[in-house]
Design a protein around this motif. Structure first.
Motif, PDB file in Angstrom:
ATOM      1  N   GLU A 175       0.821  -1.209   0.000  1.00  0.00           N
ATOM      2  CA  GLU A 175       0.000   0.000   0.000  1.00  0.00           C
ATOM      3  C   GLU A 175       0.858   1.265   0.000  1.00  0.00           C
ATOM      4  OE1 GLU A 175      -2.512  -0.861   3.382  1.00  0.00           O
ATOM      5  OE2 GLU A 175      -4.099  -1.606   2.058  1.00  0.00           O
ATOM      6  N   ARG A 176       2.018   1.201   0.617  1.00  0.00           N
ATOM      7  CA  ARG A 176       2.949   2.342   0.585  1.00  0.00           C
ATOM      8  C   ARG A 176       3.356   2.657  -0.847  1.00  0.00           C
ATOM      9  NH1 ARG A 176       8.501   1.266   3.599  1.00  0.00           N
ATOM     10  NH2 ARG A 176       8.633  -0.217   1.869  1.00  0.00           N
ATOM     11  N   ARG A 177       3.659   1.631  -1.624  1.00  0.00           N
ATOM     12  CA  ARG A 177       4.054   1.847  -3.014  1.00  0.00           C
ATOM     13  C   ARG A 177       2.875   2.356  -3.840  1.00  0.00           C
ATOM     14  NH1 ARG A 177       8.335   3.128  -6.007  1.00  0.00           N
ATOM     15  NH2 ARG A 177       9.579   1.720  -4.698  1.00  0.00           N
ATOM     16  N   VAL A 178       1.687   1.821  -3.608  1.00  0.00           N
ATOM     17  CA  VAL A 178       0.511   2.273  -4.354  1.00  0.00           C
ATOM     18  C   VAL A 178       0.231   3.746  -4.058  1.00  0.00           C
ATOM     19  CG1 VAL A 178      -1.988   1.993  -4.636  1.00  0.00           C
ATOM     20  CG2 VAL A 178      -0.506  -0.025  -4.540  1.00  0.00           C
ATOM     21  N   ARG A 179       0.362   4.145  -2.783  1.00  0.00           N
ATOM     22  CA  ARG A 179       0.173   5.558  -2.430  1.00  0.00           C
ATOM     23  C   ARG A 179       1.177   6.433  -3.157  1.00  0.00           C
ATOM     24  NH1 ARG A 179      -0.425   3.429   2.865  1.00  0.00           N
ATOM     25  NH2 ARG A 179       1.707   4.068   3.403  1.00  0.00           N
ATOM     26  N   LEU A 180       2.409   5.974  -3.257  1.00  0.00           N
ATOM     27  CA  LEU A 180       3.444   6.741  -3.948  1.00  0.00           C
ATOM     28  C   LEU A 180       3.099   6.897  -5.433  1.00  0.00           C
ATOM     29  CD1 LEU A 180       6.250   8.096  -3.702  1.00  0.00           C
ATOM     30  CD2 LEU A 180       7.248   5.868  -4.265  1.00  0.00           C
ATOM     31  N   LEU A 181       2.633   5.826  -6.064  1.00  0.00           N
ATOM     32  CA  LEU A 181       2.245   5.893  -7.478  1.00  0.00           C
ATOM     33  C   LEU A 181       1.076   6.851  -7.676  1.00  0.00           C
ATOM     34  CD1 LEU A 181       2.546   2.103  -8.405  1.00  0.00           C
ATOM     35  CD2 LEU A 181       4.143   3.943  -9.024  1.00  0.00           C
ATOM     36  N   GLU A 182       0.147   6.871  -6.718  1.00  0.00           N
ATOM     37  CA  GLU A 182      -0.972   7.816  -6.795  1.00  0.00           C
ATOM     38  C   GLU A 182      -0.463   9.250  -6.697  1.00  0.00           C
ATOM     39  OE1 GLU A 182      -4.886   5.560  -5.002  1.00  0.00           O
ATOM     40  OE2 GLU A 182      -3.350   6.205  -3.578  1.00  0.00           O
ATOM     41  N   GLN A 183       0.471   9.489  -5.781  1.00  0.00           N
ATOM     42  CA  GLN A 183       1.030  10.834  -5.626  1.00  0.00           C
ATOM     43  C   GLN A 183       1.761  11.288  -6.879  1.00  0.00           C
ATOM     44  OE1 GLN A 183       3.445  10.451  -2.122  1.00  0.00           O
ATOM     45  NE2 GLN A 183       1.684  10.098  -0.773  1.00  0.00           N
ATOM     46  N   GLU A 184       2.253  10.307  -7.653  1.00  0.00           N
ATOM     47  CA  GLU A 184       2.968  10.631  -8.878  1.00  0.00           C
ATOM     48  C   GLU A 184       2.037  10.826 -10.070  1.00  0.00           C
ATOM     49  OE1 GLU A 184       7.172   8.359  -7.791  1.00  0.00           O
ATOM     50  OE2 GLU A 184       5.688   7.346  -9.040  1.00  0.00           O
ATOM     51  N   GLY A 185       0.727  10.612  -9.848  1.00  0.00           N
ATOM     52  CA  GLY A 185      -0.231  10.936 -10.896  1.00  0.00           C
ATOM     53  C   GLY A 185      -1.016   9.785 -11.480  1.00  0.00           C
ATOM     54  N   ILE A 186      -0.817   8.559 -10.996  1.00  0.00           N
ATOM     55  CA  ILE A 186      -1.541   7.397 -11.521  1.00  0.00           C
ATOM     56  C   ILE A 186      -2.880   7.270 -10.805  1.00  0.00           C
ATOM     57  CG2 ILE A 186      -1.494   4.878 -11.771  1.00  0.00           C
ATOM     58  CD1 ILE A 186       1.549   5.058 -11.923  1.00  0.00           C
ATOM     59  N   ASP A 187      -3.932   7.033 -11.575  1.00  0.00           N
ATOM     60  CA  ASP A 187      -5.273   6.826 -11.015  1.00  0.00           C
ATOM     61  C   ASP A 187      -5.539   5.332 -10.871  1.00  0.00           C
ATOM     62  OD1 ASP A 187      -5.970   9.574 -10.936  1.00  0.00           O
ATOM     63  OD2 ASP A 187      -6.434   9.515 -13.082  1.00  0.00           O
ATOM     64  N   PHE A 188      -6.150   4.947  -9.747  1.00  0.00           N
ATOM     65  CA  PHE A 188      -6.533   3.552  -9.514  1.00  0.00           C
ATOM     66  C   PHE A 188      -8.047   3.469  -9.384  1.00  0.00           C
ATOM     67  CE2 PHE A 188      -2.113   3.533  -8.320  1.00  0.00           C
ATOM     68  CZ  PHE A 188      -1.671   2.261  -8.646  1.00  0.00           C
ATOM     69  N   ILE A 189      -8.649   2.601 -10.161  1.00  0.00           N
ATOM     70  CA  ILE A 189     -10.083   2.341 -10.086  1.00  0.00           C
ATOM     71  C   ILE A 189     -10.255   0.899  -9.618  1.00  0.00           C
ATOM     72  CG2 ILE A 189     -12.254   2.186 -11.362  1.00  0.00           C
ATOM     73  CD1 ILE A 189     -11.258   4.358 -13.204  1.00  0.00           C
ATOM     74  N   LEU A 190     -10.763   0.718  -8.412  1.00  0.00           N
ATOM     75  CA  LEU A 190     -10.864  -0.591  -7.783  1.00  0.00           C
ATOM     76  C   LEU A 190     -12.268  -1.177  -7.952  1.00  0.00           C
ATOM     77  CD1 LEU A 190      -8.949   0.292  -4.478  1.00  0.00           C
ATOM     78  CD2 LEU A 190      -8.009  -0.567  -6.644  1.00  0.00           C
ATOM     79  N   ASN A 191     -12.404  -2.435  -7.564  1.00  0.00           N
ATOM     80  CA  ASN A 191     -13.690  -3.141  -7.654  1.00  0.00           C
ATOM     81  C   ASN A 191     -14.288  -3.060  -9.057  1.00  0.00           C
ATOM     82  OD1 ASN A 191     -14.011  -3.930  -4.794  1.00  0.00           O
ATOM     83  ND2 ASN A 191     -14.125  -1.705  -4.448  1.00  0.00           N
ATOM     84  N   THR A 192     -13.428  -3.081 -10.057  1.00  0.00           N
ATOM     85  CA  THR A 192     -13.880  -2.948 -11.446  1.00  0.00           C
ATOM     86  C   THR A 192     -13.155  -3.978 -12.303  1.00  0.00           C
ATOM     87  OG1 THR A 192     -14.248  -0.581 -11.142  1.00  0.00           O
ATOM     88  CG2 THR A 192     -14.128  -1.395 -13.400  1.00  0.00           C
ATOM     89  N   GLU A 193     -13.920  -4.894 -12.885  1.00  0.00           N
ATOM     90  CA  GLU A 193     -13.349  -5.948 -13.714  1.00  0.00           C
ATOM     91  C   GLU A 193     -13.565  -5.637 -15.185  1.00  0.00           C
ATOM     92  OE1 GLU A 193     -13.653 -10.800 -14.404  1.00  0.00           O
ATOM     93  OE2 GLU A 193     -14.597  -9.875 -12.646  1.00  0.00           O
ATOM     94  N   ALA A 194     -12.470  -5.567 -15.920  1.00  0.00           N
ATOM     95  CA  ALA A 194     -12.559  -5.315 -17.356  1.00  0.00           C
ATOM     96  C   ALA A 194     -13.250  -6.487 -18.037  1.00  0.00           C
ATOM     97  CB  ALA A 194     -11.158  -5.113 -17.940  1.00  0.00           C
ATOM     98  N   GLY A 195     -14.139  -6.155 -18.963  1.00  0.00           N
ATOM     99  CA  GLY A 195     -14.907  -7.179 -19.646  1.00  0.00           C
ATOM    100  C   GLY A 195     -16.208  -7.499 -18.955  1.00  0.00           C
ATOM    101  N   LYS A 196     -16.347  -7.050 -17.714  1.00  0.00           N
ATOM    102  CA  LYS A 196     -17.579  -7.296 -16.952  1.00  0.00           C
ATOM    103  C   LYS A 196     -18.187  -5.980 -16.508  1.00  0.00           C
ATOM    104  CE  LYS A 196     -19.305  -9.650 -12.808  1.00  0.00           C
ATOM    105  NZ  LYS A 196     -18.928 -10.491 -11.631  1.00  0.00           N
ATOM    106  N   ASP A 197     -17.467  -5.226 -15.691  1.00  0.00           N
ATOM    107  CA  ASP A 197     -17.970  -3.942 -15.202  1.00  0.00           C
ATOM    108  C   ASP A 197     -17.739  -2.825 -16.209  1.00  0.00           C
ATOM    109  OD1 ASP A 197     -18.747  -4.949 -12.578  1.00  0.00           O
ATOM    110  OD2 ASP A 197     -16.597  -5.145 -12.227  1.00  0.00           O
ATOM    111  N   ILE A 198     -16.751  -2.994 -17.057  1.00  0.00           N
ATOM    112  CA  ILE A 198     -16.501  -2.064 -18.149  1.00  0.00           C
ATOM    113  C   ILE A 198     -16.026  -2.887 -19.344  1.00  0.00           C
ATOM    114  CG2 ILE A 198     -14.140  -1.609 -17.323  1.00  0.00           C
ATOM    115  CD1 ILE A 198     -14.433   1.215 -18.548  1.00  0.00           C
ATOM    116  N   SER A 199     -16.603  -2.669 -20.486  1.00  0.00           N
ATOM    117  CA  SER A 199     -16.304  -3.487 -21.660  1.00  0.00           C
ATOM    118  C   SER A 199     -14.977  -3.096 -22.284  1.00  0.00           C
ATOM    119  CB  SER A 199     -17.424  -3.350 -22.701  1.00  0.00           C
ATOM    120  OG  SER A 199     -17.407  -2.045 -23.269  1.00  0.00           O
ATOM    121  N   PHE A 200     -14.396  -4.036 -23.012  1.00  0.00           N
ATOM    122  CA  PHE A 200     -13.157  -3.741 -23.720  1.00  0.00           C
ATOM    123  C   PHE A 200     -13.403  -2.705 -24.817  1.00  0.00           C
ATOM    124  CE2 PHE A 200     -11.666  -7.826 -21.952  1.00  0.00           C
ATOM    125  CZ  PHE A 200     -10.454  -7.402 -21.455  1.00  0.00           C
ATOM    126  N   GLU A 201     -14.610  -2.727 -25.386  1.00  0.00           N
ATOM    127  CA  GLU A 201     -14.947  -1.735 -26.404  1.00  0.00           C
ATOM    128  C   GLU A 201     -14.929  -0.330 -25.815  1.00  0.00           C
ATOM    129  OE1 GLU A 201     -16.387  -5.656 -27.549  1.00  0.00           O
ATOM    130  OE2 GLU A 201     -16.695  -4.451 -25.751  1.00  0.00           O
TER     131      GLU A 201
END
Length: 495
Positions: free
Chosen positions: A206-232
């Motif tokens: 979690e320390r590393r994930v927080r650092l990546l967020e501070q550097e500008g990366i967005d994380f969207i959790l509880n979301t499965e590609a192909g199910k909750d959001i389509s590849f299209e």
């Protein structure tokens, strides 16, 4: 290198670990840190070996040899020997995005290829690596690196394991807007839920994930590609998509009684145990039960250690292959990874608690048997004999009269993974041997703008290969988006 004569003057000191009986009473990491002075001495053992095989990063006879991310091992060993820790950190971070992960859970093929290991114990590379990065965090040397310029290109990374995080880190540093999608409630992939806390504490992830967020990366959790959001939809929203979804489809044992209550996949057990530890969710409890783990690898060992901490009544681990030799054989010469007998942390803990190593070799499971209450009661097995022909092909045969009945109320199946746990063909992706089809070095799938890396592409593998592929795929995507790339690309051959 370290001291010119250090390998002759200093003895190898084994990694410091907490007492096996004491550490099974908690979920904290079992490794402890060396003193700076000890690490400097261990760094001094690094030889002037001309060709540092520790960093060749290749596959020989099916096994990883040397470091696949080409860590500059002799350089930072020398800097540690000289007490120049911050410079050692700078050299380490040139090739490795996440030394705090590899320094804890990588099996260290670099040590198997250490030149000193031909005749003596290898340099303690992994322990030195971990200490360098830990010291970097402790001293505040690691701070957010926010890119000064943005390209306004958008990239979606599907999966937040080591391959996904590595590609996201690289692409973000190249100036792209990166969004990571993770189907679980916390980022980290198998780093979070597949590796138990006593090997890798979740605060480290979690320390590393927080650092990546501070550097500008967005994380969207509880979301499965192909199910909750389509590849299209992902293709429409992003300029490039990279699939780093791992190889989480667990290999099964379709035997009589497989559907019996009490027979579980290993990864389901480990995931539930970590979730219970983090947020008090329901879990599979081994307390007071006789436990059998089928599978002789690292995942099986993690199940053993977890069951011990849950106060199981007994634990046995079944392995398909014979007990490894105590030293290299003629077919397993240096610098290959040494296929020799070792005692993992979980096996030491079991021996300390129950008086013997839990491993049984050349065992074939035949059936799972229930009691009157339809829950698991026992496991039936037979011993096997392994033979190898002149072409190296191995065959197994049952040995008559070696049938055995084992009491068991819990069984964990840990015999590997078949590929991504997703309906790839349904999404229009071409597959090969169950994995997403893409060529190493190119990483493009058959769908425009969609790339893949890590276990999703190469199959079940090591964390260092995941980081390797994540970095290389990021280089390829940056080049695809911009026409060229300033990102490092340290591998120019197909593996």
């Amino acid at each position: 290198m370290g001291k010119a004569t250090g390998f002759m003057e200093y003895q190898c000191e084994e990694t410091q670990r907490r007492d096996p009986l004491i550490r099974t009473n908690d979920w904290r990491e079992y490794d402890t840190s060396y003193s700076d002075e000890t690490l400097m001495t261990q760094g001094a053992r690094c030889m002037d070996c001309g060709t540092p095989f520790c960093q060749i990063g290749d596959v020989i006879n099916g096994a990883t040899t040397g470091c696949p991310i080409y860590n500059l091992i002799p350089e930072w060993n020398d800097l540690v020997y000289k007490g120049r820790w911050r410079e050692a950190l700078e050299r380490l971070l040139k090739t490795n995005n996440f030394p705090e992960f590899t320094g804890r859970v990588c099996p260290a093929p670099c040590e198997g290829s250490c030149t000193l290991a031909i005749s003596d114990p290898a340099v303690t590379i992994k322990s030195i690596e971990r200490t360098i990065i830990d010291k970097g965090f402790e001293n505040g040397w690691i701070t957010p690196r926010v890119p000064e310029n943005r390209t306004w290109k958008k990239v979606a990374v599907i999966g937040s394991g080591p391959a996904g995080l590595a590609s996201a880190d690289q692409l973000n540093q190249a100036g792209h807007h990166v969004t990571v999608y993770e189907r679980q409630d916390r980022a980290g992939g198998l780093l979070m839920y597949g590796i138990p806390n006593m090997k890798l504490e979740k605060e480290v992830v979690e320390r590393r994930v927080r650092l990546l967020e501070q550097e500008g990366i967005d994380f969207i959790l509880n979301t499965e590609a192909g199910k909750d959001i389509s590849f299209e939809a992902l293709n429409r929203q992003y300029d490039a998509v990279i699939l780093c979804i791992g190889a989480q489809k667990q290999r099964d044992l379709p035997l009589e009684g497989r559907d019996t209550e009490g027979v579980h996949f290993a990864m389901d057990y480990l995931t539930a145990s970590t979730k219970q530890l983090l947020q008090d969710e329901d879990y599979i409890d081994a307390k007071g039960k006789d436990v059998i783990v089928i599978g002789g690898g690292d995942t099986g060992a993690d199940c053993i250690a977890t069951a011990l901490r849950q106060e199981c009544n007994s634990v046995v681990q079944f392995g398909k292959h014979p007990k490894p030799p105590s030293a290299r054989t003629g077919s397993n010469t240096w610098p290959e990874f040494p296929n020799v007998f070792t005692v993992d942390y979980a096996h030491k803990e079991t021996a300390a608690k129950f008086g013997e190593d839990p491993r049984q070799y050349c065992i074939q499971t035949k059936r799972f048997v229930t009691g009157e209450d339809v829950t698991l009661k026992e496991v039936h097995t037979v011993e096997m004999e392994k033979t190898t022909d002149e072409n190296g092909k191995a065959t197994f045969r049952e040995i008559p009269g070696t049938e055995q009945v084992w009491p068991a109320q819990l069984v964990f199946i840990a015999i590997g993974f078949e590929g991504p746990d997703a309906k790839l063909k349904q999404y229009g992706l071409h597959t090969e041997n169950g994995s997403v089809k893409a060529t190493y070095g190119d990483f493009r799938t058959n769908i425009d703008n969609v790339f893949t890396a890590g276990d999703a592409r190469r199959g079940q593998s090591l964390i260092v290969w995941a980081i390797n592929e994540g970095r290389e795929a990021a280089y390829k995507i940056d080049d695809y988006l911009m026409g060229s790339s300033a990102l490092p690309s340290y591998l120019k051959k197909s593996v």
